[in-house]
Design an enzyme around this catalytic site. Structure first.
Site, PDB file in Angstrom:
ATOM      1  N   ASP A  32       0.858  -1.192   0.000  1.00  0.00           N
ATOM      2  CA  ASP A  32       0.000   0.000   0.000  1.00  0.00           C
ATOM      3  C   ASP A  32       0.895   1.243   0.000  1.00  0.00           C
ATOM      4  O   ASP A  32       1.885   1.302   0.734  1.00  0.00           O
ATOM      5  CB  ASP A  32      -0.909  -0.019   1.226  1.00  0.00           C
ATOM      6  CG  ASP A  32      -2.088   0.936   1.090  1.00  0.00           C
ATOM      7  OD1 ASP A  32      -3.234   0.468   1.025  1.00  0.00           O
ATOM      8  OD2 ASP A  32      -1.852   2.174   1.051  1.00  0.00           O
ATOM      9  N   ASN A  97     -12.717  -3.223   2.912  1.00  0.00           N
ATOM     10  CA  ASN A  97     -13.658  -2.106   3.015  1.00  0.00           C
ATOM     11  C   ASN A  97     -14.653  -2.214   1.865  1.00  0.00           C
ATOM     12  O   ASN A  97     -14.257  -2.442   0.718  1.00  0.00           O
ATOM     13  CB  ASN A  97     -12.904  -0.776   2.935  1.00  0.00           C
ATOM     14  CG  ASN A  97     -11.953  -0.596   4.099  1.00  0.00           C
ATOM     15  OD1 ASN A  97     -12.223  -1.053   5.208  1.00  0.00           O
ATOM     16  ND2 ASN A  97     -10.820   0.042   3.848  1.00  0.00           N
ATOM     17  N   HIS A 110     -10.176  -5.407  -3.085  1.00  0.00           N
ATOM     18  CA  HIS A 110      -8.827  -5.621  -2.564  1.00  0.00           C
ATOM     19  C   HIS A 110      -8.924  -5.948  -1.090  1.00  0.00           C
ATOM     20  O   HIS A 110      -9.794  -5.453  -0.384  1.00  0.00           O
ATOM     21  CB  HIS A 110      -7.949  -4.385  -2.772  1.00  0.00           C
ATOM     22  CG  HIS A 110      -8.565  -3.112  -2.280  1.00  0.00           C
ATOM     23  ND1 HIS A 110      -9.525  -2.426  -3.003  1.00  0.00           N
ATOM     24  CD2 HIS A 110      -8.394  -2.413  -1.134  1.00  0.00           C
ATOM     25  CE1 HIS A 110      -9.898  -1.361  -2.327  1.00  0.00           C
ATOM     26  NE2 HIS A 110      -9.232  -1.322  -1.181  1.00  0.00           N
ATOM     27  N   MET A 111      -8.012  -6.784  -0.661  1.00  0.00           N
ATOM     28  CA  MET A 111      -7.943  -7.164   0.738  1.00  0.00           C
ATOM     29  C   MET A 111      -6.671  -6.580   1.344  1.00  0.00           C
ATOM     30  O   MET A 111      -5.577  -6.810   0.825  1.00  0.00           O
ATOM     31  CB  MET A 111      -7.931  -8.694   0.833  1.00  0.00           C
ATOM     32  CG  MET A 111      -8.168  -9.219   2.211  1.00  0.00           C
ATOM     33  SD  MET A 111      -8.339 -11.016   2.142  1.00  0.00           S
ATOM     34  CE  MET A 111      -6.625 -11.441   1.981  1.00  0.00           C
ATOM     35  N   HIS A 112      -6.858  -5.795   2.405  1.00  0.00           N
ATOM     36  CA  HIS A 112      -5.695  -5.268   3.117  1.00  0.00           C
ATOM     37  C   HIS A 112      -5.153  -6.370   4.033  1.00  0.00           C
ATOM     38  O   HIS A 112      -5.934  -7.032   4.727  1.00  0.00           O
ATOM     39  CB  HIS A 112      -6.099  -4.092   4.014  1.00  0.00           C
ATOM     40  CG  HIS A 112      -6.655  -2.908   3.273  1.00  0.00           C
ATOM     41  ND1 HIS A 112      -5.913  -1.764   3.032  1.00  0.00           N
ATOM     42  CD2 HIS A 112      -7.880  -2.678   2.743  1.00  0.00           C
ATOM     43  CE1 HIS A 112      -6.671  -0.887   2.386  1.00  0.00           C
ATOM     44  NE2 HIS A 112      -7.872  -1.410   2.202  1.00  0.00           N
TER      45      HIS A 112
HETATM   46  P1  AMP Z   1      -9.754   1.302   0.426  1.00  0.00           P
HETATM   47  O1  AMP Z   1     -10.071   2.458   1.312  1.00  0.00           O
HETATM   48  O2  AMP Z   1     -10.019  -0.015   1.083  1.00  0.00           O
HETATM   49  O3  AMP Z   1     -10.435   1.424  -0.923  1.00  0.00           O
HETATM   50  O4  AMP Z   1      -8.199   1.327   0.224  1.00  0.00           O
HETATM   51  C1  AMP Z   1      -7.545   1.765  -0.908  1.00  0.00           C
HETATM   52  C2  AMP Z   1      -6.079   1.684  -0.575  1.00  0.00           C
HETATM   53  O5  AMP Z   1      -5.342   1.753  -1.788  1.00  0.00           O
HETATM   54  C3  AMP Z   1      -5.571   2.803   0.327  1.00  0.00           C
HETATM   55  O6  AMP Z   1      -5.008   2.217   1.506  1.00  0.00           O
HETATM   56  C4  AMP Z   1      -4.506   3.502  -0.537  1.00  0.00           C
HETATM   57  O7  AMP Z   1      -3.410   3.928   0.218  1.00  0.00           O
HETATM   58  C5  AMP Z   1      -4.139   2.417  -1.528  1.00  0.00           C
HETATM   59  N1  AMP Z   1      -3.635   2.886  -2.816  1.00  0.00           N
HETATM   60  C6  AMP Z   1      -4.180   3.814  -3.626  1.00  0.00           C
HETATM   61  N2  AMP Z   1      -3.462   3.944  -4.758  1.00  0.00           N
HETATM   62  C7  AMP Z   1      -2.442   3.071  -4.658  1.00  0.00           C
HETATM   63  C8  AMP Z   1      -1.337   2.715  -5.498  1.00  0.00           C
HETATM   64  N3  AMP Z   1      -1.145   3.314  -6.678  1.00  0.00           N
HETATM   65  N4  AMP Z   1      -0.466   1.775  -5.068  1.00  0.00           N
HETATM   66  C9  AMP Z   1      -0.650   1.187  -3.870  1.00  0.00           C
HETATM   67  N5  AMP Z   1      -1.664   1.454  -3.037  1.00  0.00           N
HETATM   68  C10 AMP Z   1      -2.546   2.378  -3.418  1.00  0.00           C
END
Ligand code: AMP
Ligand code: ZN
Length: 123
Positions: A32, A97, A110-112
């Site tokens: 991330d 989320n 996506h899975m964190h």
């Molecule tokens: P969400 O709030 O679950 O949709 O999380 C989206 C995540 O994507 C956030 O934690 C961002 O920091 C991450 N993110 C956005 N753009 C990128 C990118 N280009 N490379 C890696 N992570 C990203």
């Protein structure tokens, strides 16, 4: 948002760079860009599915694959859960989320995978 404008679709085809740590025919995993913990990975299907709410029974295998990859990644990065161990960072968290109410910012599932923080600390 169309798939053409989706940043995770672009990352999946290599059009946008990422700090990739794993890839196979279905999934990619990268760091991330705004980590909330010492380990913060995103497990992302190559196929564009906007949210977990859009998943159907045909996605069961893909979702299972994502979930089963998390403990492997945790082990690789030194955060495997080891019952009985007194190591400080013992285990990890997975988060998906979903929708604005769930704090989703990017509408490609996506899975964190997060580790290295106390469980009381939320993202
Ligand atoms: P969400 O709030 O679950 O949709 O999380 C989206 C995540 O994507 C956030 O934690 C961002 O920091 C991450 N993110 C956005 N753009 C990128 C990118 N280009 N490379 C890696 N992570 C990203
Ligand atoms: Zn996408």
């Amino acid at each position: 948002m169309g798939h053409d404008e989706c940043i995770f679709c672009k990352i999946a085809i290599g059009q946008v760079l990422s700090e990739q740590v794993y890839a196979d025919s279905d999934l990619i995993v990268f760091k991330d860009i705004r980590p909330v913990a010492p380990l913060h990975l995103l497990v992302v299907p190559r196929r564009h599915i906007p949210t977990l709410q859009h998943c159907e029974s045909e996605d069961q295998e893909l979702l299972g694959k994502m979930m089963l990859l998390a403990p492997k990644l945790a082990r690789e990065f030194g955060y495997a859960y080891e019952p009985g161990s007194d190591k400080e960072a013992n285990g990890f968290r997975v988060v998906m989320n979903t929708g604005p109410g769930g704090g989703q910012e990017l509408y490609h599932i996506h899975m964190h995978v997060i580790a290295g923080l106390r469980p009381s600390i939320c993202m």
